[in-house]
Design an enzyme around this catalytic site. Structure first.
Site, PDB file in Angstrom:
ATOM      1  N   CYS A  68       0.667  -0.863  -0.047  1.00 51.06           N
ATOM      2  CA  CYS A  68      -0.245   0.354   0.056  1.00 51.06           C
ATOM      3  C   CYS A  68       0.584   1.404   0.062  1.00 51.06           C
ATOM      4  O   CYS A  68       0.294   2.653   0.206  1.00 51.06           O
ATOM      5  CB  CYS A  68      -1.104   0.082   0.875  1.00 51.06           C
ATOM      6  SG  CYS A  68      -0.104   0.143   2.625  1.00 51.06           S
TER       7      CYS A  68
ATOM      8  N   CYS B  19       1.025  -3.835   8.743  1.00 47.90           N
ATOM      9  CA  CYS B  19       1.404  -2.344   8.012  1.00 47.90           C
ATOM     10  C   CYS B  19      -0.215  -2.066   9.060  1.00 47.90           C
ATOM     11  O   CYS B  19      -1.440  -2.331   8.869  1.00 47.90           O
ATOM     12  CB  CYS B  19       1.323  -2.316   6.298  1.00 47.90           C
ATOM     13  SG  CYS B  19       1.085  -1.267   6.472  1.00 47.90           S
TER      14      CYS B  19
ATOM     15  N   CYS C 250      -2.556  -1.418   5.676  1.00 44.95           N
ATOM     16  CA  CYS C 250      -3.450  -2.656   5.500  1.00 44.95           C
ATOM     17  C   CYS C 250      -2.993  -4.209   5.702  1.00 44.95           C
ATOM     18  O   CYS C 250      -3.799  -4.803   5.074  1.00 44.95           O
ATOM     19  CB  CYS C 250      -2.386  -3.112   3.700  1.00 44.95           C
ATOM     20  SG  CYS C 250      -1.199  -3.308   3.801  1.00 44.95           S
TER      21      CYS C 250
ATOM     22  N   CYS D  32      12.454  -7.218  13.066  1.00 40.02           N
ATOM     23  CA  CYS D  32      12.559  -8.220  11.714  1.00 40.02           C
ATOM     24  C   CYS D  32      11.927  -8.799  10.375  1.00 40.02           C
ATOM     25  O   CYS D  32      11.082  -9.173  10.973  1.00 40.02           O
ATOM     26  CB  CYS D  32      12.975  -9.463  12.169  1.00 40.02           C
ATOM     27  SG  CYS D  32      14.739 -10.710  11.429  1.00 40.02           S
TER      28      CYS D  32
END
Length: 164
Positions: free
Chosen positions: A79, A124, A127, A148
């Site tokens: 996104c 995220c 999204c 990570c």
């Protein structure tokens, strides 16, 4: 002996139906960017789809972003949300791009039990794409955290040079 066996079976049945065996159903979060699996497959590579939408993991040391330290920002490959600044990137030696912190409010944390124990999963916040995991073995002189991150979950946007 017969009573002992019946008692043992009764205890076994009761213990298997205890609350420890029940999984809490997670409340589904809605994200600003939401697409069907078919729509995600159209815009993502197969590797990106595997990581971002199916919570996969790329092979260590396979991402070109692992050793990239140029000035810029790492964005979500799904996104384009800015997730990590290159100034917070460090070489963890693990084989995945590692950062000691994310762009504020752009990465969510969740818990994942895919390996049989709890790990802090990073998503995220725009999204809901799977990015990787966070561990508490990062640089002590900064946050002490190691984000990570799968390189295929990211797109690098170099910082533009300013001519002043």
């Amino acid at each position: 002996m017969k009573r002992f066996i019946l008692l043992f079976i009764g205890v076994l049945v009761i213990s298997c139906t205890g609350n420890a065996q029940k999984k809490e159903k997670k409340e589904e979060k809605s994200y600003a960017v939401s697409k069907t699996n078919a729509e995600w497959k159209k815009i993502l590579t197969s590797e990106q789809y595997y990581i971002l939408r199916q919570a996969g993991t790329e092979r260590p040391f396979s991402s070109v972003l692992n050793k990239l330290y140029a000035p810029g920002t790492f964005h979500c490959a799904a996104c384009n949300t800015p997730l990590y600044q290159s100034e917070h990137k460090f070489d963890s030696g693990t084989g995945w791009p590692s950062f000691d912190r994310a762009v504020k409010n752009n990465v969510d944390k969740d818990v994942d039990y895919k390996l049989g124990y709890a790990r802090s999963e990073l998503l995220c916040s725009t999204c809901g794409g799977h990015l990787g995991h966070v561990f508490n073995d990062g640089p002590r002189e900064t946050t002490g955290m190691r984000h990570c991150i799968n390189g295929d979950a990211l797109v690098f946007v170099p910082k533009k040079a300013t001519n002043e």
